[in-house]
Design an enzyme around this catalytic site. Structure first.
Site, PDB file in Angstrom:
ATOM      1  N   LYS A  17      36.364  59.625  12.775  1.00  0.00           N
ATOM      2  CA  LYS A  17      34.961  59.334  13.067  1.00  0.00           C
ATOM      3  C   LYS A  17      34.051  60.536  12.843  1.00  0.00           C
ATOM      4  CE  LYS A  17      35.331  59.769  18.112  1.00  0.00           C
ATOM      5  NZ  LYS A  17      36.553  60.609  18.050  1.00  0.00           N
ATOM      6  N   ARG A  92      32.049  59.330  26.242  1.00  0.00           N
ATOM      7  CA  ARG A  92      33.504  59.185  26.332  1.00  0.00           C
ATOM      8  C   ARG A  92      33.931  58.600  27.666  1.00  0.00           C
ATOM      9  NH1 ARG A  92      34.923  63.421  22.505  1.00  0.00           N
ATOM     10  NH2 ARG A  92      37.149  63.660  22.223  1.00  0.00           N
ATOM     11  N   ARG A 131      46.914  67.753  10.515  1.00  0.00           N
ATOM     12  CA  ARG A 131      45.724  68.608  10.618  1.00  0.00           C
ATOM     13  C   ARG A 131      46.067  69.982  11.165  1.00  0.00           C
ATOM     14  NH1 ARG A 131      42.091  64.769  13.068  1.00  0.00           N
ATOM     15  NH2 ARG A 131      42.557  65.798  15.019  1.00  0.00           N
ATOM     16  N   ARG A 133      45.503  71.506  13.981  1.00  0.00           N
ATOM     17  CA  ARG A 133      44.539  72.313  14.738  1.00  0.00           C
ATOM     18  C   ARG A 133      45.222  72.869  15.989  1.00  0.00           C
ATOM     19  NH1 ARG A 133      39.540  68.707  15.442  1.00  0.00           N
ATOM     20  NH2 ARG A 133      40.311  68.629  17.567  1.00  0.00           N
ATOM     21  N   ARG A 144      45.551  63.559  24.829  1.00  0.00           N
ATOM     22  CA  ARG A 144      44.232  63.124  24.353  1.00  0.00           C
ATOM     23  C   ARG A 144      44.202  61.605  24.148  1.00  0.00           C
ATOM     24  NH1 ARG A 144      40.788  66.590  21.542  1.00  0.00           N
ATOM     25  NH2 ARG A 144      41.012  65.586  19.535  1.00  0.00           N
TER      26      ARG A 144
HETATM   27  P1  AMP Z   1      36.605  66.100  19.939  1.00  0.00           P
HETATM   28  O1  AMP Z   1      36.506  67.071  18.808  1.00  0.00           O
HETATM   29  O2  AMP Z   1      35.454  65.142  19.998  1.00  0.00           O
HETATM   30  O3  AMP Z   1      37.915  65.390  20.011  1.00  0.00           O
HETATM   31  O4  AMP Z   1      36.485  66.962  21.274  1.00  0.00           O
HETATM   32  C1  AMP Z   1      37.388  68.002  21.563  1.00  0.00           C
HETATM   33  C2  AMP Z   1      37.469  68.224  23.071  1.00  0.00           C
HETATM   34  O5  AMP Z   1      36.187  68.584  23.582  1.00  0.00           O
HETATM   35  C3  AMP Z   1      37.874  67.000  23.889  1.00  0.00           C
HETATM   36  O6  AMP Z   1      39.271  66.837  23.932  1.00  0.00           O
HETATM   37  C4  AMP Z   1      37.286  67.333  25.236  1.00  0.00           C
HETATM   38  O7  AMP Z   1      38.046  68.286  25.926  1.00  0.00           O
HETATM   39  C5  AMP Z   1      35.971  67.974  24.857  1.00  0.00           C
HETATM   40  N1  AMP Z   1      34.885  66.976  24.703  1.00  0.00           N
HETATM   41  C6  AMP Z   1      34.186  66.663  23.585  1.00  0.00           C
HETATM   42  N2  AMP Z   1      33.291  65.698  23.823  1.00  0.00           N
HETATM   43  C7  AMP Z   1      33.402  65.399  25.142  1.00  0.00           C
HETATM   44  C8  AMP Z   1      32.775  64.467  25.999  1.00  0.00           C
HETATM   45  N3  AMP Z   1      31.828  63.637  25.549  1.00  0.00           N
HETATM   46  N4  AMP Z   1      33.181  64.418  27.295  1.00  0.00           N
HETATM   47  C9  AMP Z   1      34.136  65.242  27.765  1.00  0.00           C
HETATM   48  N5  AMP Z   1      34.779  66.129  27.007  1.00  0.00           N
HETATM   49  C10 AMP Z   1      34.427  66.220  25.707  1.00  0.00           C
END
Ligand code: AMP
Length: 186
Positions: A17, A92, A131, A133, A144
């Site tokens: 996404k 989220r 990936r 990371r 996750r």
């Molecule tokens: P993402 O790259 O969107 O998967 O985000 C990486 C990490 O950032 C997530 O696993 C969370 O720890 C934190 N994170 C990002 N967006 C949010 C959100 N809307 N609410 C809470 N944690 C977030």
């Protein structure tokens, strides 16, 4: 698509996404806003926010809703987001969805659609491993995904009830998924 565009991309971690948000943002002339990227930048800068969220992020857990509300309120208040945005990774949780609604209401704006980019879990795990990371060790990926199922997946019903949800099968090439999203929001 003419005029303002306010989309949320919803989907499990690794569904692509983020890539789709960038493509859509380019096409529609609005910013792609990734809360994950914003938090990773904060960590890289070593800001107060970054220090606060670093260990939470690397565990696969979610940053608390109040902190995220501050981050998103500030970002959506910037000039470049006045005409729209593609949100990637926010909301989220149900409280985050409510925060977003109230932020938008205050400026008389509303979401056009929430696109669920769905991908089978098996595929997500192999993509994440590929990936490589640093926050993507096998345990963290599983965590996750668990957090997604428990906290984020309920948003599907929330947005279905509001008639905003568009479901897209994300198990295809980037170009194909992009076409499906454009069809879904047309
Ligand atoms: P993402 O790259 O969107 O998967 O985000 C990486 C990490 O950032 C997530 O696993 C969370 O720890 C934190 N994170 C990002 N967006 C949010 C959100 N809307 N609410 C809470 N944690 C977030």
């Amino acid at each position: 698509m003419a005029g303002d565009t306010r989309l949320v991309l919803l989907g499990p971690p690794g569904s692509g996404k983020g890539t789709q948000a960038e493509i859509l943002a380019q096409r529609m002339g609005v910013p792609a806003i990734s809360t994950g990227d914003m938090l990773r930048e904060a960590v890289a800068e070593g800001s107060d926010l970054g220090r606060q969220v670093e260990s939470i992020m690397s565990s696969g857990a979610l940053v608390d809703d109040d902190t995220m509300a501050e981050v998103v309120r500030e970002r959506l208040g910037r000039q470049d987001a006045a005409k729209g945005f593609i949100l990637d990774g926010y909301p989220r949780t149900l409280p985050q969805a409510e925060t977003l609604e109230s932020i938008l209401q205050r400026s008389g704006a509303e979401l056009d659609a929430v696109v669920l980019v769905d991908v089978p879990e098996e595929e997500l795990i192999s993509r994440a491993v590929a990936r490589g990371r640093s926050d993507d060790s096998a345990d963290v990926i599983r965590e996750r995904l668990r957090v997604y199922r428990e906290k984020t997946r309920p948003l599907v019903e929330h947005y279905q009830e509001r008639r905003l949800l568009r479901e897209v099968d994300g198990y295809a090439s980037i170009e194909e998924v992009n076409r499906r999203i454009l069809d879904a929001v047309a």
